[in-house]
Design a protein around this motif. Structure first.
Motif, PDB file in Angstrom:
ATOM      1  N   LEU B 208       0.850  -1.581   0.196  1.00  0.00           N
ATOM      2  CA  LEU B 208      -0.110  -0.335  -0.151  1.00  0.00           C
ATOM      3  C   LEU B 208       0.916   1.197  -0.332  1.00  0.00           C
ATOM      4  O   LEU B 208       0.486   1.754  -0.357  1.00  0.00           O
ATOM      5  N   HIS B 209       2.155   1.168  -0.790  1.00  0.00           N
ATOM      6  CA  HIS B 209       2.165   2.474   0.057  1.00  0.00           C
ATOM      7  C   HIS B 209       2.236   3.438  -1.188  1.00  0.00           C
ATOM      8  O   HIS B 209       2.730   4.603  -1.091  1.00  0.00           O
ATOM      9  N   HIS B 210       1.573   2.564  -2.209  1.00  0.00           N
ATOM     10  CA  HIS B 210       1.337   4.183  -3.457  1.00  0.00           C
ATOM     11  C   HIS B 210      -0.502   4.706  -2.750  1.00  0.00           C
ATOM     12  O   HIS B 210      -1.198   5.619  -3.761  1.00  0.00           O
ATOM     13  N   LYS B 211      -0.886   4.273  -1.993  1.00  0.00           N
ATOM     14  CA  LYS B 211      -2.203   4.230  -1.938  1.00  0.00           C
ATOM     15  C   LYS B 211      -2.546   4.227  -0.031  1.00  0.00           C
ATOM     16  O   LYS B 211      -3.028   3.064   0.825  1.00  0.00           O
ATOM     17  N   PRO B 212      -1.353   4.552   0.439  1.00  0.00           N
ATOM     18  CA  PRO B 212      -1.329   3.905   1.936  1.00  0.00           C
ATOM     19  C   PRO B 212      -2.862   4.287   3.325  1.00  0.00           C
ATOM     20  O   PRO B 212      -2.152   4.356   4.253  1.00  0.00           O
ATOM     21  N   GLU B 213      -4.051   5.300   2.685  1.00  0.00           N
ATOM     22  CA  GLU B 213      -4.549   5.639   3.286  1.00  0.00           C
ATOM     23  C   GLU B 213      -5.464   4.216   3.694  1.00  0.00           C
ATOM     24  O   GLU B 213      -6.681   4.083   3.928  1.00  0.00           O
ATOM     25  N   LYS B 214      -5.232   3.106   2.587  1.00  0.00           N
ATOM     26  CA  LYS B 214      -5.775   1.882   2.856  1.00  0.00           C
ATOM     27  C   LYS B 214      -5.088   1.592   4.178  1.00  0.00           C
ATOM     28  O   LYS B 214      -6.109   0.057   4.261  1.00  0.00           O
ATOM     29  N   ALA B 215      -4.384   1.404   4.424  1.00  0.00           N
ATOM     30  CA  ALA B 215      -3.804   0.846   5.449  1.00  0.00           C
ATOM     31  C   ALA B 215      -4.878   0.720   6.664  1.00  0.00           C
ATOM     32  O   ALA B 215      -5.092   1.536   7.121  1.00  0.00           O
ATOM     33  N   VAL B 216      -4.947  -0.666   6.480  1.00  0.00           N
ATOM     34  CA  VAL B 216      -4.841  -0.294   8.573  1.00  0.00           C
ATOM     35  C   VAL B 216      -4.872  -0.850   9.819  1.00  0.00           C
ATOM     36  O   VAL B 216      -4.511  -0.794  10.800  1.00  0.00           O
ATOM     37  N   LEU B 217      -3.700  -1.722   9.190  1.00  0.00           N
ATOM     38  CA  LEU B 217      -2.843  -2.475  10.336  1.00  0.00           C
ATOM     39  C   LEU B 217      -1.831  -1.717  11.388  1.00  0.00           C
ATOM     40  O   LEU B 217      -2.117  -1.161  12.622  1.00  0.00           O
TER      41      LEU B 217
END
Ligand code: FE2
Ligand code: FE2
Lengths: 177, 284
Positions: B208-217
């Motif tokens: 997800l480094h190109h869409k960090p807003e998706k990270a949850v953990l």
């Protein structure tokens, strides 16, 4: 700029760019301290073969100025797709400022927009505006004139048009330096 | 739009990714480490001994452990010591990185430098934010683009098409991948991480480094790697396959609580590290 040299090549008066420690970890000299005959002798005794020193400035003023312009042109080229986005623009300005600092500390000015405050760097007097350096002629380098097909960006983030730290009214002291 | 003959089936691509198995020792040593660690009887010394058996590998690991990455005031002289000081996960990350070093070098000129640069920037941002897991975040930065390595080594023709397209149209690497392949290195990284049994905390930034807003953990880790990736391209240190600086995700920026004025101190901390990391550019 720092470079690693062997103990034989190091000369008294040079500045350590990295601290020196004995093989067992005991600190011998701090970063930023001066190389002395005594220190070099001690390193030989301790079988430490290399050290990292600040490289002397061998470039001329003209070379540094040219390099600065090249840096600005490169920044223009690589930031072409995020032109106008507040956070990347702050990064660009900061890099331009640091490059300018190398050329002439007193001319380099960092101005981030109002809410991020001052950054009025080191310039005693000088009225430092010139340091902002709208990159004279930088444009032609690199970007080949084309801001790449903005339309086809598939699902890439369209770009943070609204500044995340949006509210304009916290006149921050700018913690710099 | 993409030439339909170029569009790969996802499952096919996934299968391709599985071929990583046939590549050098990578998973071998890392898998062994994970296995012996599952045994509660295993001590730090056991792990140290296992890694030390491979002298070339341990030498690389120690070089990284003693590099400007961690700015240790004492020299780390053994793997066991590294395990005690840096912790197991970090050493495992360094082992992994060292064992894929040749692959990274071979895959793409500049990618190794991009990776260590992003690692250093991740570490700097994490410490600047006062986090106590800076070393681990650094490892996440080191591995973030591993998917590109797989792409280069397992799908060389596709890689070439992607690079040409990036060059021609001034795209970001992942954009060209999405257009041509319908998947990108971040997803390959995810599959790889799964295949190698990497901890989810490392897999997430890879994915997800190109869409960090998706990270949850660990949104902070992914956000840090994201910002570090932007910074290191802007610095022009190394080359991750594309030159253009991308947007900073507003969500990531907000999660980290960064301000625009933070760039200067961060870059000032980063600069000397990057200079001394030039030592690491040839890790053999
Ligand atoms: Fe990436
Ligand atoms: Fe990257």
């Amino acid at each position: 700029m720092a470079k690693r040299v062997t103990v034989d090549k190091a000369k008294p008066g040079q500045i350590l760019a990295e601290e020196l420690a004995r093989h067992d970890g005991v600190l011998l000299a701090k970063r930023g301290s001066e190389v002395t005959e005594g220190l070099l002798r001690m390193l030989r005794r301790q079988n430490i073969e290399t050290l990292v020193i600040e490289e002397e400035e061998r470039r001329t003023k003209e070379e540094i100025a040219a390099e600065h312009l090249a840096n600005l042109a490169r920044l223009d080229a690589v930031f072409a797709r995020v032109e106008g986005e507040p956070v990347p623009m702050a990064l660009k300005k900061t890099l331009a400022f640091m490059s300018g600092q190398e050329r002439d500390k007193s001319l380099a000015v960092l101005e981030l927009d109002e809410e991020t405050g001052n950054g009025a760097e080191g310039g005693e007097g000088e009225g430092g505006e010139e340091g902002k350096e709208s990159p004279e002629g930088g444009r032609e380098v690199g970007s080949e004139g084309s801001v790449p097909g903005g339309a086809q960006g598939p699902k890439g983030p369209a770009g943070p048009r609204e500044a995340p730290d949006g509210d304009k009214k916290k006149p921050r002291g700018g913690k710099k330096n | 739009m993409a030439d339909p003959t170029m569009v790969q089936d996802r499952m096919q691509a996934k299968k391709e990714v599985r071929r990583i198995k046939n590549l050098p020792t990578v998973p071998g040593i890392v898998a062994k480490i994970s296995r012996i660690v599952e045994n509660p009887e295993t001590s730090v010394n056991d792990v140290g001994r296992l890694i030390s058996q491979d002298q070339v590998l341990s030498a690389k690991v120690l070089r990284m452990a003693n590099s400007a990455f961690f700015g240790m005031s004492r020299k780390i002289s053994s793997i066991s010591q590294a395990l005690v000081i840096l912790g197991f996960e970090v050493v495992k990350g360094l082992v992994l990185t060292s064992s894929v070093f040749d692959m990274i070098q071979k895959s793409m000129a500049g990618l190794w430098e991009h990776s260590i640069g992003c690692a250093a920037a991740s570490g700097v941002i994490a410490s600047y934010l006062g986090r106590d897991d800076a070393e681990e975040v650094l490892v996440a930065g080191l591995l973030h683009d591993l998917g590109k390595v797989v792409l280069a080594l397992n799908l060389p023709e596709e890689m070439k098409l992607v690079r040409d397209k990036v060059e021609r149209e001034n795209l970001y690497f992942y954009e060209a991948e999405n257009l041509l392949l319908d998947f990108n290195h971040a997803e390959i990284g995810e599959w790889l991480a799964e295949h190698w049994n990497l901890p989810e905390s490392l897999a997430e930034p890879m994915r997800l480094h190109h869409k960090p807003e998706k990270a949850v953990l660990k949104p902070e880790w992914t956000s840090i790697v994201h910002v570090a990736d932007v910074i290191i391209r802007a610095k022009g240190f190394g080359n991750g396959g594309d030159a253009m600086v991308p947007s900073v995700s507003p969500a990531a920026w907000e999660i980290l609580g960064l301000k625009k004025t933070d760039f200067l101190p961060i870059l000032e901390l980063l600069e000397p590290k990057l200079n001394s990391l030039k030592d690491l550019t040839a890790l053999n």
